[in-house]
Design a protein around this motif. Structure first.
Motif, PDB file in Angstrom:
ATOM      1  N   CYS A  64     -28.590 -18.086 -78.787  1.00 53.04           N
ATOM      2  CA  CYS A  64     -29.109 -19.289 -79.450  1.00 53.04           C
ATOM      3  C   CYS A  64     -29.547 -20.333 -78.430  1.00 53.04           C
ATOM      4  O   CYS A  64     -30.586 -20.991 -78.600  1.00 53.04           O
ATOM      5  N   ASN A  65     -28.774 -20.493 -77.367  1.00 54.06           N
ATOM      6  CA  ASN A  65     -29.145 -21.454 -76.321  1.00 54.06           C
ATOM      7  C   ASN A  65     -30.430 -21.029 -75.614  1.00 54.06           C
ATOM      8  O   ASN A  65     -31.272 -21.868 -75.276  1.00 54.06           O
ATOM      9  N   ALA A  88     -33.251 -21.788 -77.943  1.00 55.88           N
ATOM     10  CA  ALA A  88     -33.478 -23.236 -77.978  1.00 55.88           C
ATOM     11  C   ALA A  88     -34.229 -23.694 -76.733  1.00 55.88           C
ATOM     12  O   ALA A  88     -35.134 -24.535 -76.807  1.00 55.88           O
ATOM     13  N   PHE A 129     -35.965 -26.955 -77.718  1.00 54.80           N
ATOM     14  CA  PHE A 129     -34.955 -27.696 -78.466  1.00 54.80           C
ATOM     15  C   PHE A 129     -33.737 -27.964 -77.586  1.00 54.80           C
ATOM     16  O   PHE A 129     -33.574 -27.377 -76.514  1.00 54.80           O
ATOM     17  N   GLU A 163     -30.137 -27.689 -76.201  1.00 60.01           N
ATOM     18  CA  GLU A 163     -29.144 -26.627 -76.119  1.00 60.01           C
ATOM     19  C   GLU A 163     -27.745 -27.181 -76.391  1.00 60.01           C
ATOM     20  O   GLU A 163     -27.513 -28.381 -76.323  1.00 60.01           O
TER      21      GLU A 163
END
Length: 215
Positions: free
Chosen positions: A26-27, A30, A35, A37
């Motif tokens: 997900c990080n 992102a 986006f 983190e």
């Protein structure tokens, strides 16, 4: 998520490994999308998993009965997993008609849960050997065909040689198909095979067409 363990095979360390891999993924996504983190942490993932250990079919049925109220209090729950649904029903059941009624009732409860709360219900089953007169023995899902009809989607996981395969056996919207997969520290991953190329760094011992990677 709600995880219901009937076999005593739940391993916390594996859940932590999968949570860490999920957070890293997900990080990375992102970062690539620009986006912020760190919105998702290992602690936040683990805190969203509710664990139940059921030692017999009575505890399992009671847990299933209490799930609607529990989910109302925890509306973020999106999946209920039972591992495995067959364990307590395969042995010590002399009254098969009672077993069938209990399984039917439980299946109806799960269907109602999925419909009412718009969540996924994942039930793992066991395999058993079936003997038929004049035929070779073969592995089939436990609990019989009647239980199989209760599931909307059925996926059979099996080994073929040294490779794991997932067989989409039943689906209302997808055709039957089989794909290879692998289990890594981060969980279940697919296997991608690249086409052959003539690059200079290709190994003489292993053609690039046979190299595999986790996608």
């Amino acid at each position: 998520a709600v995880y219901i363990d009937t076999e005593g095979s739940f391993i916390v360390e594996r859940l932590v490994d999968i949570a860490k891999a999920t957070v890293d993924h997900c990080n990375e996504m992102a970062r690539l999308e620009g986006f912020k983190e760190g919105e998702i942490t290992v602690e936040s993932v683990l805190s969203g998993v509710h664990f139940y250990r059921c030692h017999d079919y009575v505890e399992l049925l009671a847990t299933v009965h209490l799930l609607p109220e529990f989910i109302k209090k925890h509306p973020k729950i999106k999946v209920v997993l039972v591992d495995s649904v067959a364990f307590h029903f395969r042995h010590d059941f002399d009254d098969l008609s009672l077993r069938t009624r209990l399984l039917t009732t439980m299946a109806q409860s799960f269907i109602k849960l999925a419909t009412e709360f718009k969540i996924a219900i994942v039930l793992t089953n066991q395999m058993t050997t079936k003997f038929s007169p004049g035929e070779d023995s073969r592995l089939v899902p436990a609990l019989g065909e009647s239980w199989g009809h209760a599931s909307t989607i059925r996926v059979i996981l099996y080994w073929e040689g040294q490779k794991r395969w997932a067989w989409l056996y039943k689906s209302p919207s997808k055709k039957e198909s089989r794909v290879p997969y692998q289990i890594t520290m981060g969980g279940v991953r697919d296997i991608v095979t690249f086409p052959a190329d003539n690059s200079n760094d290709q190994s003489d011992d292993e053609p690039s067409s046979k190299r595999q990677k986790v996608s």
